[in-house]
Design an enzyme around this catalytic site. Structure first.
Site, short mmCIF file in Angstrom:
data_model
loop_
_atom_site.label_atom_id
_atom_site.label_comp_id
_atom_site.label_asym_id
_atom_site.label_seq_id
_atom_site.Cartn_x
_atom_site.Cartn_y
_atom_site.Cartn_z
N ARG A 191 -1.81 33.62 74.10
CA ARG A 191 -0.79 32.57 74.15
C ARG A 191 -0.82 31.94 75.54
O ARG A 191 -0.35 32.53 76.51
CB ARG A 191 0.58 33.16 73.81
CG ARG A 191 1.73 32.22 74.12
CD ARG A 191 3.03 32.67 73.50
NE ARG A 191 3.46 34.01 73.86
CZ ARG A 191 4.08 34.34 75.00
NH1 ARG A 191 4.30 33.42 75.91
NH2 ARG A 191 4.47 35.57 75.21
N TYR A 209 6.68 37.37 83.84
CA TYR A 209 6.13 38.65 83.38
C TYR A 209 4.61 38.66 83.22
O TYR A 209 4.05 39.68 82.83
CB TYR A 209 6.78 39.06 82.05
CG TYR A 209 6.67 38.04 80.93
CD1 TYR A 209 5.52 37.95 80.15
CD2 TYR A 209 7.71 37.17 80.65
CE1 TYR A 209 5.42 37.02 79.13
CE2 TYR A 209 7.61 36.23 79.62
CZ TYR A 209 6.47 36.17 78.86
OH TYR A 209 6.37 35.24 77.84
N HIS A 234 6.44 31.74 75.12
CA HIS A 234 6.74 32.17 73.75
C HIS A 234 7.45 31.04 73.00
O HIS A 234 7.09 30.70 71.88
CB HIS A 234 7.61 33.42 73.78
CG HIS A 234 8.06 33.87 72.43
ND1 HIS A 234 7.21 34.46 71.52
CD2 HIS A 234 9.26 33.80 71.82
CE1 HIS A 234 7.87 34.74 70.41
NE2 HIS A 234 9.12 34.34 70.57
#
Length: 407
Positions: free
Chosen positions: A299, A312, A303
Site C-alpha cells: 500500500r 508508523y 490506509h
C-alpha cells in the site's frame, strides 16, 4: 499530472528469479521443508518471500511451467489494455484522493500500488462470475464495467452504493471488515446447487484475514466444495499493524488447514496475477473447490485519507517498493518488446486527463446528502423511537433557521 505513477522514478533494484515454492502449501516453515517445496513447486521469485512471478520489476518476462499456459495467448493489444486499465484506475484513485482533501468526499480508501493485483485478477473473471469486494477494489470495479464516478457517491454520503450489483455481477462495497467473504461463500454454494458454470471471487486484505468471518468462510467453502476464490491483497499493513504481528506463517499457507490450496503471487506483476487468478477460477468452475490467492503487494498511500502512514512506516520501505511499481514494470516490458509506441502513451495521457476532469465535474455536481435519509429503512415497519429521533433532529435543524431569522 503524470499518469503512470505517483511514485518517484528511482533506479530499479534487481530482484532475480529462481524456482521456488508457489502453488502448493508446505505445512511447515522449517528450512528443510522450504527446500523441499522449492523443488516441487515451479515459477516463483528468489529470496523472501517466495512467490509466482512472470514479469520482474525491471520488466523482463520470466517463464513458469505451471502458469505460463494461462497467458500464453495474450496479444500485444491485450497487454496494452492491461496497461491502460492500471493507468486510468490509478488516475481515478488520485483524483478521488485529491477531492477528499478538498472537502468533496468524506473519506477515501486509496488503492495506490495495488493496481496490478486488482486489474490482473479483475480481467481474469468472466461476465457471469460474481465479485464481492471490500471498499478498496476500484480497479476491479473498473474491470467489471462499473462507472468509476458511481463509486464516489457513498464516500460523499449521497447514497449507499451507487450501482446495481446484479448489473455487473459486482456487489456493493462492504465496509464491515471480512464479512463479504461469508456472503461470497454462501453465493458460491448457491450457484453450485443450481449447477451454474460460473465462479465467485471474494476480495479482502491481510488485516481482514484475521477476522473470524474469513475463517468461517474458508471452512464453509472447503466443506461444501464451493466454487469460490479467496483473493487476499496482502499490502502488509492492516492500518498501522504489520503482518508479522498478525500471523506466524505466510498468509497463503492458512489455506492448508482448511483443506484447499493456497498460492502467493507477486501482487505488483499484472501478468502473474492474471494467470494465477485464471487458474484458481478454472479450478472453481471445474468443481475442485476454493483457492486462496495471496497477492503480495504494498500500500503506497495511507490506509484511508484519515490515516498518516508516516507515523508508523519507514520512508526506506516505501522507496524500495516504488522500485517495483506495477505500471512502470509493464511499460518497460511493452517498450522492450515494441508492443507500444509514444503515440499510444500520448493518447493514454490525454485519456487520463479527460477522465480526471470528468471525475471532478461529476463529484462537484452531486447533490448534498439528504440529512433525514439516515432515519429511513432502519426498521422494516418503522419504530416509535426512530420517529422520536427524527422529530428531535428536525427541531435541531430548524433551530439554525430560527437563529438566522433572529439576527
Amino acid at each position: 499530472m503524470t499518469v503512470e505513477s505517483t511514485a518517484a522514478r528511482k533506479p530499479r533494484r534487481s530482484a532475480g528469479t529462481k524456482s521456488a515454492a508457489s502453488a502448493s502449501t508446505t505445512g511447515t516453515t522449517s528450512a528443510a521443508s522450504k527446500r523441499t517445496a522449492a523443488k516441487k513447486s515451479p515459477g516463483a521469485t528468489g529470496g523472501e518471500p517466495e512467490l509466482v512471478q512472470l514479469l520482474t520489476p525491471e520488466g523482463k518476462r520470466v517463464k513458469d511451467a505451471t502458469y505460463d499456459a494461462y497467458v500464453a495467448d495474450i496479444t500485444p493489444e491485450e497487454l496494452r489494455g492491461l496497461y491502460r486499465d492500471m493507468v486510468l484506475s490509478r488516475r481515478f484513485d488520485a483524483e478521488a484522493t485529491s477531492l477528499q482533501r478538498q472537502g468533496e468526499l468524506g473519506l477515501w480508501a486509496s488503492m495506490l500500488g495495488q493496481e496490478a493485483a486488482q486489474i490482473g485478477s479483475g480481467r481474469a473473471t468472466r461476465a457471469d462470475d460474481y465479485v464481492f469486494p471490500t471498499y478498496r477494489e476500484h480497479g476491479v470495479a473498473w474491470c467489471r464495467g462499473v462507472d468509476p464516478t458511481n463509486l464516489l457517491g457513498m464516500f460523499r454520503g449521497v447514497n449507499n452504493g451507487g450501482w446495481d450489483p446484479n448489473g455487473n455481477n459486482f456487489h456493493l462495497y462492504t465496509i464491515v471488515i471480512g464479512s463479504q467473504t461469508l456472503h461470497a461463500t454462501g453465493y458460491a454454494m448457491g450457484i453450485a446447487k443450481d449447477g451454474a458454470d460460473s465462479a465467485v471471487i471474494a476480495y479482502f486484505g491481510d488485516g481482514a484475514s484475521s477476522q473470524g468471518d474469513v475463517m468461517e468462510a474458508f471452512n464453509f467453502g472447503a466443506v461444501y466444495n464451493a466454487p469460490v476464490v479467496f483473493f487476499c491483497q496482502n499490502n502488509q499493513w492492516a492500518i498501522s499493524e504489520p503482518t508479522e504481528r498478525q500471523m506466524r506463517v505466510p498468509l497463503y499457507q492458512r489455506a492448508q488447514g482448511f483443506g484447499f490450496p493456497g498460492v502467493r503471487v507477486d501482487g505488483n506483476d499484472v501478468l502473474a496475477c492474471l494467470a494465477v487468478t485464471k487458474w484458481a477460477l478454472e479450478r472453481a468452475r471445474n468443481g475442485e473447490g476454493p483457492t486462496l490467492v495471496e497477492a503480495y503487494t504494498y500500500r503506497m498511500g495511507a490506509h484511508t485519507t484519515s490515516d498518516d502512514p508516516t507515523k508508523y512506516r519507514a520512508d526506506e520501505e516505501r522507496e524500495a517498493w516504488e522500485a517495483k511499481d506495477p505500471i512502470l514494470r509493464l511499460r518497460a516490458y511493452l517498450e522492450a518488446a515494441n508492443h507500444a509506441d509514444e503515440g499510444f502513451f500520448a493518447e493514454l495521457e490525454a485519456e487520463s486527463e479527460a477522465l480526471g476532469k470528468r471525475v471532478r465535474d461529476v463529484v462537484r455536481a452531486m447533490p448534498d446528502p439528504d440529512h433525514f435519509a439516515i432515519f429511513e429503512n432502519v426498521y422494516a415497519d418503522g419504530h416509535a423511537l426512530v420517529d422520536e429521533e427524527r422529530a428531535q433532529f428536525a427541531a435541531y435543524q430548524a433551530s439554525f433557521a430560527d437563529a438566522g431569522e433572529g439576527k
